[in-house]
Design a protein around this motif. Structure first.
Motif, short mmCIF file in Angstrom:
data_model
loop_
_atom_site.label_atom_id
_atom_site.label_comp_id
_atom_site.label_asym_id
_atom_site.label_seq_id
_atom_site.Cartn_x
_atom_site.Cartn_y
_atom_site.Cartn_z
N PHE A 4 77.50 35.01 53.94
CA PHE A 4 76.44 34.36 53.16
C PHE A 4 76.80 34.34 51.67
CE2 PHE A 4 72.59 34.40 50.64
CZ PHE A 4 71.89 33.34 51.18
N GLU A 5 77.26 35.47 51.19
CA GLU A 5 77.61 35.57 49.77
C GLU A 5 78.75 34.59 49.44
OE1 GLU A 5 78.51 39.51 48.48
OE2 GLU A 5 79.19 38.87 46.51
N ASP A 6 79.68 34.47 50.34
CA ASP A 6 80.80 33.56 50.15
C ASP A 6 80.30 32.12 50.00
OD1 ASP A 6 83.50 32.84 50.03
OD2 ASP A 6 83.48 32.29 52.13
N GLU A 35 65.74 28.52 46.29
CA GLU A 35 64.85 28.42 47.45
C GLU A 35 65.60 27.98 48.70
OE1 GLU A 35 60.94 27.26 44.79
OE2 GLU A 35 61.67 25.84 46.28
N ALA A 36 66.57 27.08 48.51
CA ALA A 36 67.35 26.60 49.66
C ALA A 36 68.16 27.75 50.26
CB ALA A 36 68.28 25.46 49.22
N PHE A 37 68.80 28.54 49.40
CA PHE A 37 69.56 29.69 49.89
C PHE A 37 68.61 30.74 50.50
CE2 PHE A 37 73.06 28.21 47.10
CZ PHE A 37 74.09 28.26 48.01
N ALA A 38 67.46 30.91 49.87
CA ALA A 38 66.50 31.91 50.36
C ALA A 38 66.03 31.55 51.78
CB ALA A 38 65.31 32.00 49.42
N GLU A 42 66.38 34.01 54.80
CA GLU A 42 65.19 34.53 55.49
C GLU A 42 65.21 34.20 56.98
OE1 GLU A 42 63.08 36.54 54.25
OE2 GLU A 42 63.85 36.44 52.21
N GLN A 43 65.74 33.00 57.28
CA GLN A 43 65.78 32.59 58.69
C GLN A 43 66.96 33.22 59.42
OE1 GLN A 43 65.92 28.33 58.32
NE2 GLN A 43 63.92 28.24 57.37
N GLY A 44 67.84 33.87 58.69
CA GLY A 44 69.01 34.47 59.31
C GLY A 44 69.96 33.43 59.88
N ARG A 45 69.92 32.24 59.27
CA ARG A 45 70.74 31.14 59.79
C ARG A 45 72.21 31.33 59.38
NH1 ARG A 45 69.33 25.67 60.96
NH2 ARG A 45 67.20 26.13 60.33
N GLU A 46 73.08 31.19 60.34
CA GLU A 46 74.52 31.31 60.05
C GLU A 46 75.07 29.91 59.82
OE1 GLU A 46 76.31 34.02 59.65
OE2 GLU A 46 74.73 35.44 60.21
N ARG B 76 69.49 42.45 56.13
CA ARG B 76 69.78 42.20 57.54
C ARG B 76 70.62 43.33 58.14
NH1 ARG B 76 71.72 36.12 58.25
NH2 ARG B 76 71.78 36.09 56.02
N SER B 77 71.59 43.84 57.37
CA SER B 77 72.43 44.90 57.90
C SER B 77 71.67 46.22 57.98
CB SER B 77 73.68 45.06 57.04
OG SER B 77 73.29 45.43 55.73
N GLN B 78 70.56 46.28 57.26
CA GLN B 78 69.82 47.53 57.24
C GLN B 78 68.67 47.56 58.24
OE1 GLN B 78 68.70 47.99 53.15
NE2 GLN B 78 70.33 49.42 52.79
#
Lengths: 161, 214
Positions: A4-6, A35-38, A42-46, B76-78
């Motif tokens: 995600f950070e990448d 907001e788009a990144f959030a 939040e959805q845990g979308r990969e 998430r990892s926590q």
């Protein structure tokens, strides 16, 4: 560095420029991109690396247009926002258009009109400020800007003429 | 101003519309933008603005730091750790409940013993125990607390309760902002508010025992 950070680091700058191109407001644009990144977070979308930029660009564009849709007509005009929101529907990638417009400004406008046009659109001066700066009337600035818009329109959309 | 605004030169009209929209009435605005030619010129201006907007200087590192602070970078990892923490909390609560029952039994027993001996001693004992209870409560409240993805109005509500203040929400949108915030109850409310106000779009004021979200 996480996946995600990448993706955040890789695409944040592009998305911010895109949002600002629509909203002309750096702070509001930052909010939209965050907001788009959030939402993704939040959805845990990969996100897949190959499609992340396109996906996020659509999210950012839609978010910008939603904000614009909430504004009254007068406010939209004052901020030079689109009246038909579909204007940006297929205009996610702006690089080609940027080049075309820059080229048109440099080659199609005469020196005096180009100077006035750049003062208004790049330096963000009002017509009154440009008029005072150049010692001409506001009406003269209006005419030059109108003329520049006509030439650019003919250059950018030749089929519509 | 002409009755029919479109009698004016359209190029000049659109240039003026973009620069000085306040010089037109709502009806005139609609009339101009309903005209195909004017609209095409207006859309061209948008295309130009959309394309030549000066590049923003972006500090991605700073933006990432801000984002990760607001959205709990490692949440998430926590999640597994949260489950463990939750189980520990249940165990602790059970222990606390057991201790409370034992304490009440002890207190009853002490009262009975004291009644049997000297009344004034009983009062002293109870006062001391009360003080100890108060100390225990204060100690438990004074633990730092982490708010994750918590709405600002809820967070401020918790603060208000702790500091004995009222809450006033003047800006509903700001009240719905979701924050990640590590609260240290040892700080004064002014210090806490100063920290919160460093978040973008957060503006809280402290006035007359009231926390106001503006």
């Amino acid at each position: 560095m996480t996946h995600f950070e990448d993706i955040f680091r890789k695409h944040y700058g592009y998305l911010l420029v895109m949002a600002n191109g629509i909203l002309h407001d750096p702070e509001e644009s930052r909010d939209v991109v965050s907001e788009a990144f959030a939402a993704v977070w939040e959805q845990g979308r990969e996100l897949h690396p190959n499609t992340a930029r396109q996906y996020l660009a659509v999210c950012v564009r839609n978010s910008c247009l939603k904000r614009i849709a909430r504004l009254q007509l007068r406010e939209r005009v004052a901020r030079l926002y689109p009246i038909e929101l579909s204007l940006f529907a297929t205009d996610i990638d702006r690089e080609d258009r940027v080049q075309l417009i820059e080229q048109a400004i440099e080659t199609q406008l005469d020196d005096y009109t180009r100077t006035i046009f750049k003062m208004c659109y790049l330096d963000k001066k009002t017509h009154r400020e440009v008029a005072q700066c150049l010692g001409i009337s506001i009406k003269a600035v209006d005419k030059r800007i109108g003329k520049a818009l006509r030439i650019l329109r003919e250059t950018l959309n030749p089929k519509q003429q | 101003m002409n009755d029919n605004i479109l009698n004016t030169d359209r190029e000049e009209l659109v240039a003026r519309l973009i620069d000085r929209p306040e010089s037109f009435t709502d009806k005139q605005l609609e009339q101009i933008l309903a005209d195909d030619e004017c609209r095409a010129l207006y859309d061209t201006a948008i295309q130009v603005m959309h394309s030549i907007e000066p590049k923003l200087e972006t500090n991605v590192e700073a933006e990432w730091n801000r984002f990760s602070m607001l959205h709990s970078r490692y949440r998430r990892s926590q999640r597994k750790w949260w489950k463990v923490a939750a189980m520990l909390a249940v165990v602790l609560m059970s222990g606390l409940a057991y201790a409370t029952i034992q304490h009440m039994k002890q207190e009853t027993w002490s009262e009975q013993k004291a009644t049997e001996s000297i009344v004034s001693d009983d009062t002293t004992t109870k006062t001391t125990e009360n003080k100890q209870d108060t100390m225990q409560v204060q100690t438990s409240i004074a633990q730092p607390r982490t708010f994750e993805n918590t709405s600002l109005d809820l967070l401020v509500g918790v603060l208000a309760e702790h500091y004995g203040m009222r809450v006033q929400v003047m800006n509903d949108e700001a009240g719905q902002l979701r924050l990640y915030y590590e609260w240290n109850p040892a700080l004064s409310i002014e210090q806490v508010v100063d920290q919160l106000n460093t978040f973008e779009k957060v503006n809280i004021t402290v006035n007359d025992h009231t926390l106001t979200i503006e």
